[in-house]
Write a protein that holds these residues in place. Structure first.
Motif, mmCIF file in Angstrom:
data_model
loop_
_atom_site.group_PDB
_atom_site.id
_atom_site.type_symbol
_atom_site.label_atom_id
_atom_site.label_comp_id
_atom_site.label_asym_id
_atom_site.label_seq_id
_atom_site.Cartn_x
_atom_site.Cartn_y
_atom_site.Cartn_z
ATOM 1 N N GLN A 108 0.827 -1.194 0.000
ATOM 2 C CA GLN A 108 0.000 0.000 0.000
ATOM 3 C C GLN A 108 0.864 1.248 0.000
ATOM 4 N N THR A 109 0.226 2.393 -0.155
ATOM 5 C CA THR A 109 0.941 3.649 -0.255
ATOM 6 C C THR A 109 1.761 3.922 1.003
ATOM 7 N N ALA A 137 0.888 4.976 -14.657
ATOM 8 C CA ALA A 137 0.246 5.360 -13.397
ATOM 9 C C ALA A 137 -1.193 5.774 -13.687
ATOM 10 N N LEU A 180 0.118 11.028 -9.367
ATOM 11 C CA LEU A 180 1.024 9.918 -9.120
ATOM 12 C C LEU A 180 2.122 9.875 -10.179
ATOM 13 N N ASP A 220 2.083 0.740 -11.944
ATOM 14 C CA ASP A 220 1.910 1.121 -10.538
ATOM 15 C C ASP A 220 0.436 1.339 -10.240
ATOM 16 N N GLU A 221 0.035 1.018 -9.009
ATOM 17 C CA GLU A 221 -1.365 1.129 -8.588
ATOM 18 C C GLU A 221 -2.268 0.370 -9.568
ATOM 19 N N ASP A 223 -4.485 -1.900 -9.151
ATOM 20 C CA ASP A 223 -5.892 -2.015 -8.754
ATOM 21 C C ASP A 223 -6.669 -0.753 -9.118
ATOM 22 N N GLN A 224 -6.040 0.400 -8.945
ATOM 23 C CA GLN A 224 -6.707 1.648 -9.314
ATOM 24 C C GLN A 224 -6.847 1.761 -10.826
ATOM 25 N N SER A 277 0.491 -3.233 -6.637
ATOM 26 C CA SER A 277 -0.916 -3.018 -6.304
ATOM 27 C C SER A 277 -1.070 -3.031 -4.792
ATOM 28 N N ALA A 278 -2.057 -2.298 -4.303
ATOM 29 C CA ALA A 278 -2.329 -2.301 -2.860
ATOM 30 C C ALA A 278 -3.182 -3.498 -2.457
ATOM 31 N N ARG A 286 -4.614 10.036 -5.236
ATOM 32 C CA ARG A 286 -3.558 9.075 -5.534
ATOM 33 C C ARG A 286 -2.333 9.829 -6.031
ATOM 34 N N HIS A 305 -6.432 3.702 1.859
ATOM 35 C CA HIS A 305 -5.600 4.631 1.092
ATOM 36 C C HIS A 305 -5.678 6.039 1.686
#
Length: 470
Positions: A46-47, A81, A86, A155-156, A158-159, A186-187, A306, A330
């Motif tokens: 996670q972040t 991204a 981000l 990166d990210e 899932d988002q 991914s988170a 994000r 997040h």
């Protein structure tokens, strides 16, 4: 263990020391040796865990050790991204880490001049950081080529899927050389993420650090139960506390973020909003004023937030609880960074109690309940009397601005998978959560024009690009 002991070259270690970094984080300890050997990686982090350095540092070392002349419009490393913020943050880190390695870095994302993007790519660059939409625009116009690519980073992830970029990602990957190193971060480890990784990665190693269900231990989580129309008074009172050094305020919608800024201004509290309807210069100015301390309050939506990596955020206020519990993790992760502590306070109205239950189930943490502060009712009455008629009603609109009915208040038990109206989780490629209220997958308009998530189930056919995502 030091960065040098991980196998990083002296110029990279020197760049890290210049930023004050001496000890690798867990994600860096696990990822850097794998990436230095050239393997593919699926990282779950996670972040705030240091994952940007985890993939940028070994990638720069690979590029330096295998020096090549970059052809015009080409790049050797591509980082994708989901949002402008981000992308900008990753590029800034890449420049810092590579300043003694003579790495060229460029960014391309929506909201900026496409002519400048063309100029930046004209001679070719070592590292390109991009959002999928603008990148595809430039590729289609033949101002960017991926034929020389050696390293791909998503990166990210899932988002990316939540925003409906699945088709764009697949289209981009089809343009890449088969011989490459691919990294996914991914988170969350949803089935759709693993399925995507299986398609894009070659025998990857998996690294897991601080899964999404484990919220930051240094964050004090609190909740106050309050009527929707009294939230602004509560926020005003809490923001006047001297203990609040720098605060992030989260709303579910762009409309709600702008409304909070106006209401705070009416009570003498300066703040800025950052969301998809803001131009890139407006977003950059708001973030700069927040970082400098000129405005100690930044009001944001989940998508726009994000990439916000600002030290010294003492408080996170959930003005509206997220209808996707993972977003809560997040949000609160924006405080308690770099070893500091932080406080997250959520305002929960009657129609948001089901969202709170989902958050508690995910995080396995029951936030401390706060009582109403002394003098709250008088302050609430004063603020309400000073507001224009009807201004205490926050419309429910998703990130694309479409009207949504407010969720119904619910206190009774509900069947498994059922969610209040307007409260369905966004979901990733493959369709809505079974039993949920999300629109099933595969319903995107022809050509990938299905609308992205924002309360509805994510459409497997890819979504219209969000303004926040470029």
């Amino acid at each position: 263990m030091t960065f040098a002991q991980l196998g990083l070259a002296e110029p990279l270690v020197r760049a890290l020391e210049a930023k004050g970094y001496t000890t690798p984080t867990p994600i860096q300890k696990q990822s850097i040796p794998i990436l230095l050997e050239g393997g593919d990686l699926l990282g779950i982090a996670q972040t705030g865990t240091g994952k940007t350095a985890a993939f940028v540092l070994p990638s720069i070392q690979h590029l330096v050790n295998n020096e090549k002349r970059v052809l015009p419009t080409h790049c050797r490393m591509l980082v994708l991204a989901p949002t402008r913020e981000l992308a900008s943050q990753i590029a800034e880190s890449a420049r810092d880490y590579g300043k003694f390695s003579k790495m060229s870095v460029a960014t391309v994302f929506g909201g900026t001049s496409i002519n400048k993007n063309r100029q930046d790519m004209a001679r070719g660059v070592d590292i390109l950081v991009a959002t999928p939409g603008r990148l595809l625009d430039l590729i289609e116009q033949r101002f960017v080529s991926l034929a020389m690519l050696e390293i791909l980073v998503l990166d990210e992830a899932d988002q990316m899927l939540d925003l409906g970029f699945i088709h764009a990602l697949r289209k981009i990957v089809r343009m890449l050389p088969k011989q490459r190193q691919t990294l996914f971060f991914s988170a969350t480890m949803l089935n759709a993420i693993r399925e995507l990784a299986n398609q894009f990665l070659n025998d990857p190693q998996t690294v897991k650090v601080a899964p999404v269900s484990t919220t930051a231990e240094r964050v004090e989580q609190k909740v106050v139960f309050i009527n929707q129309g009294e939230k602004q008074a509560m926020l005003t009172i809490l923001l006047r506390d001297e203990a609040v050094d720098r605060a992030l305020v989260f709303t579910r919608t762009k409309h709600g973020a702008d409304r909070v800024v106006k209401l705070l201004a009416a009570n003498g509290i300066e703040s800025n909003a950052i969301h998809g309807n803001k131009s890139q210069p407006q977003r950059e100015r708001a973030l700069a004023e927040f970082k400098s301390g000129k405005a100690k309050v930044l009001v944001a939506t989940d998508i726009a937030a994000r990439g916000i990596d600002v030290s010294g955020v003492s408080h996170v206020f959930n003005f509206e609880l997220p209808n996707v519990p993972e977003q809560y993790v997040h949000r609160i992760g924006r405080t308690a960074r770099a070893g500091a502590s932080g406080i997250a306070i959520s305002f929960c109205a009657d129609d948001e109690r089901s969202y709170l239950r989902d958050i508690e189930k995910l995080t396995r943490v029951k936030p401390e309940m706060l009582p109403l502060p002394e003098g709250f009712m008088a302050e609430a009455a004063r603020i309400k009397a000073a507001r224009p008629a009807g201004s205490d009603t926050f419309e429910r609109r998703d990130e694309s601005g479409r009207h949504r009915a407010p969720p119904k208040a619910t206190h009774a038990a509900r069947p498994t998978g059922e969610r209040p109206a307007g409260g369905a989780r966004p979901f990733n490629a493959g369709g809505g959560r079974p039993g949920g209220q999300g629109r099933p997958g595969g319903q995107g308009r022809p050509g990938g024009q299905g609308r992205p998530g924002g309360g509805r189930g994510q459409q497997g056919g890819g979504g219209r690009r969000s303004p926040a995502a470029g």
